[in-house]
Scaffold this active site. Structure first.
Site, PDB file in Angstrom:
ATOM      1  CD  GLU A 165     -67.488   2.758  19.629  1.00  0.00           C
ATOM      2  OE1 GLU A 165     -66.323   2.506  19.998  1.00  0.00           O
ATOM      3  OE2 GLU A 165     -68.152   3.668  20.124  1.00  0.00           O
TER       4      GLU A 165
ATOM      5  CG  ASP B  61     -57.054   1.511  22.522  1.00  0.00           C
ATOM      6  OD1 ASP B  61     -57.915   2.394  22.372  1.00  0.00           O
ATOM      7  OD2 ASP B  61     -56.721   0.709  21.636  1.00  0.00           O
TER       8      ASP B  61
END
Length: 272
Positions: A53, A64
């Site tokens: 990824e 995140d």
């Protein structure tokens, strides 16, 4: 420029044919710089990652955790662009691994959804993981992805309703990304207790393949997740290893981590 593209589904199925689960490694493009991030991804493939990824750094990363957000900010400060991400996709896809771009949806919209899809396909990429996009709002992306044969990886969480799981399972191609816990990404001492139940619920809702991410950071946790999921996703721990030292030492630390995780995935795989 076009390569024979490897899809995420093919990578997972190939791993399954070898009697194991797939290992998925996340790394942000441009951290610590573009060339090193590409070298890091290639290093991860050589060490046993089946799917890479590649993160497109974004200024408002809602999902995140601190490690990944800091790395993305460093990449943005370094001037990383979508063109750099496309170059990374092409160079990493040349290894034979399946390469997905993980991106928030706003940069795709701004760039042009059809253009983004076309360039990912031309670079040999498998498709996109879109953490902040739900299938019912993804019509334009789904159409572009279908036109170019790209993977569409949507997310589910422990809070997802059965209806939501079914919608996501049917909209996804490649795999469904099961977030092991509510909240942001990061290295955790334990995987969310709801992860295994979420995988079985998502399969029951029609998902062909389900990979688990958020919190997996070592071989023991990878083995645990490999006992019930089709793939094990590791992000923050990989970013931490790469950032633990400059240059070749950081790449060595990443290589060691990925080799350990690959061993863990093999140990934890339950005969299906």
């Amino acid at each position: 420029m076009s390569h024979a593209r490897r899809t995420a589904g093919a990578a997972i199925d190939d791993a399954s044919a070898q009697g194991r689960r797939a290992l998925v490694i996340y790394l942000p493009v441009g951290y610590p710089d573009v060339d090193t991030s590409i070298e890091a991804a290639r290093t991860a493939v050589a060490a046993g990652a089946d799917i890479i990824e590649l993160g497109l750094p974004y200024s408002d990363p809602g999902m995140d955790g601190p490690l990944v957000a800091a790395a993305a900010q460093q990449a943005l400060d370094g001037g990383v662009r979508i063109a750099d991400v496309m170059r990374a996709v092409e160079e990493v896809a040349a290894t034979g691994a399946a390469v997905l771009v993980m991106t928030y949806y706003n940069p795709v919209l701004r760039y042009g959804v059809e253009r983004f899809a076309r360039e990912i396909a031309e670079a040999g990429g498998a498709g996109l993981i879109t953490p902040d996009l739900i299938p019912d709002e993804a019509g334009e992306w789904i159409a572009a992805a279908d036109a170019h044969g790209l993977d569409k990886v949507f997310l589910v969480a422990p809070s997802s309703t059965s209806e939501r799981l079914e919608l996501t399972a049917h909209a996804s191609r490649g795999f469904v990304y099961a977030a092991s816990t509510m909240g942001v990404t990061g290295v955790r001492a334990a995987i969310g207790a709801h992860a295994e139940a979420l995988v079985s619920r998502t399969r029951a809702a029609g998902a062909e393949r389900v990979c688990v991410g958020i919190g997996v950071s070592d071989a023991q946790q990878a083995a645990e997740v490999a006992g019930y999921a089709d793939g094990v996703i590791v992000g923050s721990a990989a970013v931490r290893a790469l950032g633990s030292a400059a240059g070749a030492e950081g790449l060595d630390a990443l290589r060691t981590l990925v080799e350990d995780l690959a061993d863990g995935v093999r140990q934890g795989t339950v005969a299906s």
